[in-house]
Write a protein that holds these residues in place. Sequence first.
Motif, PDB file in Angstrom:
ATOM      1  N   LEU A 280       0.852  -1.188   0.000  1.00 50.82           N
ATOM      2  CA  LEU A 280       0.000   0.000   0.000  1.00 50.82           C
ATOM      3  C   LEU A 280       0.884   1.233   0.000  1.00 50.82           C
ATOM      4  O   LEU A 280       1.745   1.392   0.868  1.00 50.82           O
ATOM      5  CB  LEU A 280      -0.907   0.012   1.233  1.00 50.82           C
ATOM      6  N   LYS A 281       0.673   2.105  -0.982  1.00 47.20           N
ATOM      7  CA  LYS A 281       1.512   3.292  -1.121  1.00 47.20           C
ATOM      8  C   LYS A 281       0.668   4.454  -1.622  1.00 47.20           C
ATOM      9  O   LYS A 281      -0.504   4.281  -1.975  1.00 47.20           O
ATOM     10  CB  LYS A 281       2.642   3.007  -2.117  1.00 47.20           C
ATOM     11  N   SER A 282       1.251   5.636  -1.634  1.00 51.24           N
ATOM     12  CA  SER A 282       0.546   6.795  -2.172  1.00 51.24           C
ATOM     13  C   SER A 282       1.433   7.513  -3.172  1.00 51.24           C
ATOM     14  O   SER A 282       2.653   7.370  -3.164  1.00 51.24           O
ATOM     15  CB  SER A 282       0.119   7.756  -1.057  1.00 51.24           C
ATOM     16  N   GLY A 283       0.805   8.291  -4.049  1.00 54.21           N
ATOM     17  CA  GLY A 283       1.544   9.103  -4.997  1.00 54.21           C
ATOM     18  C   GLY A 283       2.052  10.363  -4.332  1.00 54.21           C
ATOM     19  O   GLY A 283       1.651  10.729  -3.223  1.00 54.21           O
ATOM     20  N   GLY A 284       2.930  11.060  -5.009  1.00 57.76           N
ATOM     21  CA  GLY A 284       3.464  12.297  -4.455  1.00 57.76           C
ATOM     22  C   GLY A 284       4.734  12.069  -3.663  1.00 57.76           C
ATOM     23  O   GLY A 284       5.149  10.936  -3.417  1.00 57.76           O
TER      24      GLY A 284
ATOM     25  N   CYS B 214       5.026  -2.169   8.222  1.00 58.50           N
ATOM     26  CA  CYS B 214       5.031  -0.809   7.676  1.00 58.50           C
ATOM     27  C   CYS B 214       6.444  -0.237   7.668  1.00 58.50           C
ATOM     28  O   CYS B 214       7.109  -0.169   8.706  1.00 58.50           O
ATOM     29  CB  CYS B 214       4.116   0.090   8.506  1.00 58.50           C
ATOM     30  N   MET B 215       6.881   0.189   6.489  1.00 59.88           N
ATOM     31  CA  MET B 215       8.218   0.726   6.283  1.00 59.88           C
ATOM     32  C   MET B 215       8.108   2.189   5.885  1.00 59.88           C
ATOM     33  O   MET B 215       7.184   2.568   5.164  1.00 59.88           O
ATOM     34  CB  MET B 215       8.936  -0.096   5.224  1.00 59.88           C
ATOM     35  N   ALA B 216       9.034   3.021   6.345  1.00 59.83           N
ATOM     36  CA  ALA B 216       8.874   4.464   6.171  1.00 59.83           C
ATOM     37  C   ALA B 216      10.196   5.138   5.846  1.00 59.83           C
ATOM     38  O   ALA B 216      11.276   4.590   6.074  1.00 59.83           O
ATOM     39  CB  ALA B 216       8.289   5.087   7.436  1.00 59.83           C
ATOM     40  N   SER B 217      10.094   6.355   5.325  1.00 58.97           N
ATOM     41  CA  SER B 217      11.267   7.212   5.178  1.00 58.97           C
ATOM     42  C   SER B 217      11.374   8.113   6.406  1.00 58.97           C
ATOM     43  O   SER B 217      10.435   8.232   7.195  1.00 58.97           O
ATOM     44  CB  SER B 217      11.154   8.075   3.916  1.00 58.97           C
ATOM     45  N   LYS B 218      12.506   8.769   6.555  1.00 60.80           N
ATOM     46  CA  LYS B 218      12.706   9.659   7.701  1.00 60.80           C
ATOM     47  C   LYS B 218      11.791  10.877   7.653  1.00 60.80           C
ATOM     48  O   LYS B 218      11.654  11.601   8.641  1.00 60.80           O
ATOM     49  CB  LYS B 218      14.156  10.111   7.779  1.00 60.80           C
TER      50      LYS B 218
ATOM     51  N   ILE C  76       0.011  -7.224   3.964  1.00 56.25           N
ATOM     52  CA  ILE C  76       0.016  -5.890   3.369  1.00 56.25           C
ATOM     53  C   ILE C  76       1.197  -5.123   3.944  1.00 56.25           C
ATOM     54  O   ILE C  76       1.290  -4.923   5.158  1.00 56.25           O
ATOM     55  CB  ILE C  76      -1.290  -5.139   3.646  1.00 56.25           C
ATOM     56  N   ILE C  77       2.092  -4.707   3.067  1.00 56.08           N
ATOM     57  CA  ILE C  77       3.235  -3.892   3.469  1.00 56.08           C
ATOM     58  C   ILE C  77       2.896  -2.422   3.242  1.00 56.08           C
ATOM     59  O   ILE C  77       2.406  -2.050   2.178  1.00 56.08           O
ATOM     60  CB  ILE C  77       4.487  -4.260   2.644  1.00 56.08           C
ATOM     61  N   GLY C  78       3.136  -1.599   4.230  1.00 53.11           N
ATOM     62  CA  GLY C  78       2.934  -0.165   4.075  1.00 53.11           C
ATOM     63  C   GLY C  78       4.207   0.511   3.626  1.00 53.11           C
ATOM     64  O   GLY C  78       5.296   0.206   4.133  1.00 53.11           O
ATOM     65  N   ARG C  79       4.078   1.415   2.667  1.00 57.61           N
ATOM     66  CA  ARG C  79       5.213   2.207   2.185  1.00 57.61           C
ATOM     67  C   ARG C  79       4.862   3.674   2.443  1.00 57.61           C
ATOM     68  O   ARG C  79       4.089   4.284   1.729  1.00 57.61           O
ATOM     69  CB  ARG C  79       5.441   1.921   0.704  1.00 57.61           C
TER      70      ARG C  79
ATOM     71  N   GLY D  52      -4.685   8.776   7.882  1.00 61.74           N
ATOM     72  CA  GLY D  52      -3.486   8.205   7.284  1.00 61.74           C
ATOM     73  C   GLY D  52      -2.679   7.388   8.279  1.00 61.74           C
ATOM     74  O   GLY D  52      -2.083   6.367   7.923  1.00 61.74           O
ATOM     75  N   VAL D  53      -2.647   7.838   9.545  1.00 58.87           N
ATOM     76  CA  VAL D  53      -1.968   7.068  10.579  1.00 58.87           C
ATOM     77  C   VAL D  53      -2.707   5.745  10.790  1.00 58.87           C
ATOM     78  O   VAL D  53      -2.085   4.701  11.005  1.00 58.87           O
ATOM     79  CB  VAL D  53      -1.879   7.865  11.894  1.00 58.87           C
ATOM     80  N   GLY D  54      -4.026   5.788  10.685  1.00 59.00           N
ATOM     81  CA  GLY D  54      -4.812   4.560  10.791  1.00 59.00           C
ATOM     82  C   GLY D  54      -4.500   3.577   9.685  1.00 59.00           C
ATOM     83  O   GLY D  54      -4.426   2.363   9.920  1.00 59.00           O
ATOM     84  N   LEU D  55      -4.299   4.082   8.457  1.00 62.46           N
ATOM     85  CA  LEU D  55      -3.925   3.204   7.346  1.00 62.46           C
ATOM     86  C   LEU D  55      -2.572   2.552   7.606  1.00 62.46           C
ATOM     87  O   LEU D  55      -2.404   1.341   7.415  1.00 62.46           O
ATOM     88  CB  LEU D  55      -3.871   3.991   6.031  1.00 62.46           C
ATOM     89  N   ALA D  56      -1.602   3.359   8.038  1.00 64.96           N
ATOM     90  CA  ALA D  56      -0.274   2.809   8.325  1.00 64.96           C
ATOM     91  C   ALA D  56      -0.352   1.738   9.407  1.00 64.96           C
ATOM     92  O   ALA D  56       0.298   0.688   9.315  1.00 64.96           O
ATOM     93  CB  ALA D  56       0.670   3.941   8.745  1.00 64.96           C
ATOM     94  N   ALA D  57      -1.159   1.998  10.434  1.00 63.21           N
ATOM     95  CA  ALA D  57      -1.277   1.054  11.543  1.00 63.21           C
ATOM     96  C   ALA D  57      -1.987  -0.231  11.144  1.00 63.21           C
ATOM     97  O   ALA D  57      -1.835  -1.256  11.817  1.00 63.21           O
ATOM     98  CB  ALA D  57      -2.023   1.715  12.705  1.00 63.21           C
TER      99      ALA D  57
END
Length: 250
Positions: free
Chosen positions: A53-57, A122-126, A100-103, A112-117
């Motif tokens: 699961l990811k988003s554009g932008g 869930c993997m993230a950038s700084k 489901i892996i979060g990006r 949006g925090v709910g989606l990540a949770a």
Amino acid sequence: MSEPYVKQIIENEVGYIEFFHPAHNSLPGAVLAELAQTIIDAGTNNDIKVIVLKSGGERTFCAGASFTELININDAATGKVFFSGFANVINAMRKCPKFIIGRVQGKTVGGGVGLAASTDYCMASKFAAIKLSELNIGIGPFVVGPAIERKMGLSAMSQIAIDANTFYPAEWAKQKGLFTHVYESTEALDEAVKTTAEHLCTYNTEAILEMKKVFWKGTEDWDALLAERAAISGKLVLSDFTKEKLKTYK
């Protein structure tokens, strides 16, 4: 990239589901409904073994629900439907038989925090700072609260819900269990997500399904629970306090 969308591509048995809205990825009801259905369909697609699961932008993963729609709510029934948007996506992720892996490449707020949770990993950038801003407008993170509490614990969820003006850095979210890894760049994040997802595709799909059941044990009542929570927010959004607050966003 000026029109909202939900799209899916399949590469090496990984289903990449991407959502986008030009208003910092704040999601109206139509996009949330399409996102929920896309996740449901991916769960039954035999060509997909793992979902990302990811988003554009660039710098915002998801700014929560659409304020444009929120401002126009004038009755409790419409409010419940509006706040059920994220509930339906969370429940689709919960019931999905695949990991489901979060990006999360950037800031994420509210829903949006709910989606990540609600992702399984869930993997993230700084740049992926998080904030629950709902109390600022007189409502609360009622719908996403159970998912965030499940992943981060009641203490951390309470902290960010009460401290509604503050963005908490990605490293803090990692320490609290929301993120598994934090990367220095989006490029490094994308490489790690791809590697992880494709590796998970080598696992036994039956074992993954059984692990999903274990991970989500105790959430069997969430269809009803999140609907009740949506009704709470749907009522609060009609309060004089919230109506006055929302005027400042017009």
